[in-house]
Design an enzyme around this catalytic site. Structure first.
Site, short mmCIF file in Angstrom:
data_model
loop_
_atom_site.label_atom_id
_atom_site.label_comp_id
_atom_site.label_asym_id
_atom_site.label_seq_id
_atom_site.Cartn_x
_atom_site.Cartn_y
_atom_site.Cartn_z
N PRO A 1 4.95 2.31 3.60
CA PRO A 1 4.60 1.39 2.52
C PRO A 1 3.49 0.42 2.90
O PRO A 1 3.60 -0.29 3.90
CB PRO A 1 5.91 0.64 2.27
CG PRO A 1 6.98 1.46 2.91
CD PRO A 1 6.32 2.15 4.05
N GLU A 2 2.42 0.46 2.13
CA GLU A 2 1.34 -0.51 2.26
C GLU A 2 1.28 -1.24 0.92
O GLU A 2 2.19 -1.09 0.12
CB GLU A 2 0.01 0.20 2.57
CG GLU A 2 0.11 1.07 3.82
CD GLU A 2 -1.17 1.84 4.14
OE1 GLU A 2 -2.25 1.36 3.76
OE2 GLU A 2 -1.08 2.90 4.77
#
Length: 276
Positions: A2-3
């Site tokens: 997750p960014e």
DNA sequence: AAAGCACCCTGTACGC
DNA sequence: TGCGTACAGGGTGCTT
């Protein structure tokens, strides 16, 4: 992994169900997940607090509470979702929040790098983060000023959350490709035109990825709060494509380790900085 | 200021 | 088929 776009998607999903819910209790099965306060105190303190908002800062999911804030960093493999309390628990669900409507907010994290913070003020956790790349006040001028003060390599700088909040390995590589800049390029050496290309590439890549609900690579990759994969992997140009043809020019994509992280780039579209 | 590295973790990919 | 080992990755902290 997750960014910003993935965290933004999760936050938007959770915003549909969490605001207005009161957290009645919590089960902590892997105490190290609780960054602060200490787990026992955390258990006591969280009970009875009501969720008033769901947002994001950098890669943190930020739950606004009637008193204080609950921040969650998904790190590598964290997933957040709301599910009925009766649903069988997965062995990687390390923190389970009971809600007042019979549902649970569950934090699953196979690699156990993720962390949960209960604080009075968001800034206690996010105070040193760099600007939000998609915010209106993150202008080209702001970006230039920050870039020019730096002498490190572009790739390392883009991953530095104190420089800019939200980019991770995937979008840093994609942004550098879009901008036609080599990952080892010294940050302070960019021409004004290159600075502008990079600025636009970062914002463009992130905006598109948000619109596509994030990037899901392989099994066990990121999924949103509904348990669904993102769509942005269809648009990935270089990340994880070592040895495959550049989608723009056909040259094989190369891989380089920068600051202990892999970097994927096209040696033709992203010219070597002189002397490297 | 910046670079390099160990560390935290576990699933998976790979070599034999 | 099965075993052991390397590796991936975000962030922190330590050393150079």
């Amino acid at each position: 992994m997750p960014e910003l776009p993935e965290v933004e998607t999760v936050a938007r999903d959770l915003r549909e169900s969490l605001p207005g819910r009161t957290i009645t209790g919590v089960t902590v099965r892997w105490p190290r997940t609780i960054a602060c306060p200490p787990p026992d105190e955390f258990r006591q303190a969280i009970a009875g607090r009501r969720v008033t908002s769901v947002g994001r800062r950098g890669k943190y999911v930020v739950l606004g509470l009637d008193r204080g804030y609950l921040l969650i960093h998904l790190k590598m493999s964290g997933r957040l979702y709301v599910t009925p309390a009766g649903q069988a628990a997965d062995r990687h669900e390390h923190t389970i929040f009971d809600l007042d409507d019979g549902q649970q907010l569950r934090f699953q994290d196979v690699r156990k790098f993720g962390r949960v913070y209960l604080v009075d003020d968001v800034e206690q956790v996010t105070g040193n983060l760099g600007p939000e790349p998609l915010a209106d006040d993150f202008t080209l001028v702001t970006f230039r000023r920050r870039l020019e003060r730096r002498s490190g390599r572009l790739k390392s700088l883009l991953l530095n959350q104190f420089f800019l909040a939200g980019l991770g390995n995937i979008y840093a590589d994609e942004a550098l490709f879009q901008a036609g800049l080599h990952p080892l390029r010294p940050a302070g050496s960019l021409t004004p035109a290159e600075q502008e290309r990079l600025y636009n590439a970062i914002r463009g890549v992130l905006r598109q990825a948000v619109a596509n609900r994030g990037t899901t690579l392989g099994d066990g990759g990121y999924v949103d709060a509904r348990g669904e994969a993102g769509q942005h992997q269809e648009q990935i140009m270089v990340y994880g494509r070592t040895g495959k043809s550049c989608l723009r020019c056909g040259t094989p994509i190369e891989r380089l380790v920068v600051g202990g992280r892999s970097s994927h780039f096209c040696p033709r579209c992203q010219k070597d900085p002189a002397g490297v």
